[in-house]
Design a protein around this motif. Structure first.
Motif, short mmCIF file in Angstrom:
data_model
loop_
_atom_site.label_atom_id
_atom_site.label_comp_id
_atom_site.label_asym_id
_atom_site.label_seq_id
_atom_site.Cartn_x
_atom_site.Cartn_y
_atom_site.Cartn_z
N TYR A 55 -5.00 -7.66 13.21
CA TYR A 55 -5.32 -8.30 11.94
C TYR A 55 -5.72 -9.75 12.16
O TYR A 55 -5.43 -10.33 13.21
CB TYR A 55 -4.11 -8.26 10.99
CG TYR A 55 -3.70 -6.87 10.57
CD1 TYR A 55 -4.22 -6.28 9.43
CD2 TYR A 55 -2.77 -6.15 11.32
CE1 TYR A 55 -3.84 -5.01 9.03
CE2 TYR A 55 -2.38 -4.87 10.93
CZ TYR A 55 -2.92 -4.32 9.79
OH TYR A 55 -2.54 -3.05 9.40
N ASN A 97 0.82 -1.21 0.00
CA ASN A 97 0.00 0.00 0.00
C ASN A 97 0.85 1.27 0.00
O ASN A 97 0.48 2.29 -0.59
CB ASN A 97 -0.97 0.01 1.18
CG ASN A 97 -0.31 -0.23 2.53
OD1 ASN A 97 0.53 -1.11 2.67
ND2 ASN A 97 -0.70 0.54 3.52
N TYR A 150 -2.45 -4.82 -4.28
CA TYR A 150 -3.02 -4.54 -2.96
C TYR A 150 -4.48 -4.10 -3.09
O TYR A 150 -4.83 -3.33 -3.99
CB TYR A 150 -2.21 -3.44 -2.27
CG TYR A 150 -2.60 -3.22 -0.83
CD1 TYR A 150 -2.04 -3.99 0.18
CD2 TYR A 150 -3.54 -2.25 -0.49
CE1 TYR A 150 -2.40 -3.80 1.50
CE2 TYR A 150 -3.91 -2.05 0.82
CZ TYR A 150 -3.33 -2.83 1.81
OH TYR A 150 -3.70 -2.63 3.13
N HIS A 160 -0.88 -7.99 1.75
CA HIS A 160 -1.84 -8.15 2.85
C HIS A 160 -1.96 -9.62 3.22
O HIS A 160 -2.16 -10.48 2.36
CB HIS A 160 -3.20 -7.59 2.45
CG HIS A 160 -4.11 -7.34 3.62
ND1 HIS A 160 -4.68 -8.35 4.36
CD2 HIS A 160 -4.55 -6.18 4.18
CE1 HIS A 160 -5.42 -7.84 5.32
NE2 HIS A 160 -5.35 -6.52 5.24
N HIS A 209 2.96 -6.64 5.74
CA HIS A 209 1.99 -5.59 6.07
C HIS A 209 1.81 -5.33 7.56
O HIS A 209 1.70 -4.17 7.97
CB HIS A 209 0.64 -5.91 5.42
CG HIS A 209 -0.37 -4.81 5.54
ND1 HIS A 209 -0.13 -3.53 5.12
CD2 HIS A 209 -1.64 -4.80 6.04
CE1 HIS A 209 -1.20 -2.78 5.34
NE2 HIS A 209 -2.13 -3.52 5.90
N THR A 210 1.77 -6.34 8.39
CA THR A 210 1.40 -6.16 9.80
C THR A 210 2.56 -5.73 10.68
O THR A 210 2.34 -5.30 11.81
CB THR A 210 0.84 -7.46 10.38
OG1 THR A 210 1.89 -8.43 10.46
CG2 THR A 210 -0.28 -8.02 9.53
N THR A 229 3.46 -13.10 2.71
CA THR A 229 2.84 -11.79 2.91
C THR A 229 3.61 -10.97 3.95
O THR A 229 4.59 -11.44 4.53
CB THR A 229 1.38 -11.93 3.39
OG1 THR A 229 1.37 -12.43 4.75
CG2 THR A 229 0.60 -12.90 2.51
N LYS A 256 -9.98 -8.93 -3.11
CA LYS A 256 -8.72 -9.68 -2.97
C LYS A 256 -8.80 -11.03 -3.67
O LYS A 256 -7.80 -11.51 -4.23
CB LYS A 256 -8.32 -9.83 -1.50
CG LYS A 256 -9.17 -10.73 -0.64
CD LYS A 256 -8.72 -10.64 0.82
CE LYS A 256 -9.56 -11.55 1.71
NZ LYS A 256 -9.32 -12.98 1.49
#
Length: 306
Positions: free
Chosen positions: A265, A150, A191, A229, A248-249, A246, A204
């Motif tokens: 998440y 993102n 994304y 993600h 992202h977090t 993946t 998605k």
């Protein structure tokens, strides 16, 4: 440092002031005073925790090694894919830091490097970072493969894409490629920016199908999906893809005994198993919040086995 100062005010100064006010107003009572004197140690512990997270842990790249079974693709046995994610170039991660990270990854001699988004996060640094990434291609015999996050979108992705297209980096944005000299496919999903749950689930799934549309159905079992993600793990598994990588977090950035403090998440860090399909949520290598406690940055290595 402004972020660190804010954290210090929020978690240290405010509790200390409140404790002090309560301490002064409570009538003399040895037990109560003893309790409050003990409580006064918490701000000091918080200062230590924030300092540790900022000055030490966030800079320590931990290497993790995994064997992943690809039972339907025995010819891929021994191939190793390294993953980095969420570098977040900027105030807390320089271009030189990126160069050192790539050299550190390459020291274990993986065949492939997968980058799962949020690397290019600074308009001024991005051109130099693209050059560093291109130079690092020589360190990985089967190449570097990149999927978008993102933050690339937030930082004028079109400009960075134009620079990347002049390099040897494999750009997997809604597409797949077969790794030269192997039967392994790497696919990269775009994304999803859908705002509500229903739209996100549908989008998605569609973006995953788009990413693998050129892969023959009987070769999906020879595929690794790259997606920023972590919930794309569900869609990769649904299509029969054995491994989805993946990020992202950031692994939650704060953890205790390997578990995230704030489970924001569905999947936060580490392995996700859906039937006999696997997904991995990378803890990230940088961060826009420059404190990590109980969640160091990582380099993950996946060796394919029978």
């Amino acid at each position: 440092m402004l972020v660190v100062l804010f954290l210090a005010i929020l978690f240290i100064v405010v509790p200390a002031v409140v404790t002090s006010l309560i301490y002064r107003r409570i009538p003399v009572d040895k037990n109560k005073r003893r309790f409050l004197q003990g409580a006064a140690l918490y701000p000091a512990a918080m200062v230590g925790g924030v300092s540790y997270g900022y000055y030490y842990e966030r800079r320590q790249q931990v290497k993790r090694y995994y064997d992943v079974k690809f039972p339907e693709a025995p010819e891929l046995a021994g191939l190793t894919v390294a993953q980095i994610s969420d570098v977040h170039l900027g105030r807390f991660f320089s271009v030189d830091d990126l160069r050192q990270l790539l050299q550190l990854v390459a020291a274990d001699k993986p065949n492939i490097l997968a980058v799962t988004g949020d690397l290019f996060d600074n308009l001024q640094m991005n051109p130099a970072a693209v050059q560093v990434l291109d130079e690092a291609v020589d360190l990985f015999p089967k190449g570097i493969y990149f999927c978008i996050g993102n933050h690339e979108t937030y930082r004028n992705w079109g400009r960075t894409l134009a620079l990347l297209q002049k390099t040897r980096v494999h750009i997997l944005v809604g597409r797949a490629e077969k790794v030269p000299g192997t039967n392994l496919w790497l696919a990269g999903a775009e994304y999803s920016f859908a705002r509500d749950d229903e739209s996100f689930m549908a989008e998605k799934a569609a973006l995953t199908r788009k990413a693998v549309r050129d892969i023959p159905e009987d070769e999906l079992s020879h595929t690794i999906l790259l997606a920023h993600h972590p919930e794309f793990i569900d869609d990769g598994a649904a299509l029969g893809i054995p491994l989805t990588l993946t990020g992202h977090t950031h692994g939650g950035q704060l953890g205790i005994l390997g578990f995230p403090v704030i489970p924001a998440y569905k999947y936060i860090r580490g392995w996700v198993k859906i039937g006999d399909k696997l997904g991995y949520v990378h803890c990230g290598n940088g961060s826009w919040l420059p404190v990590r406690v109980g969640c160091p940055p990582e380099i993950a290595y996946f060796r394919l086995v029978n």
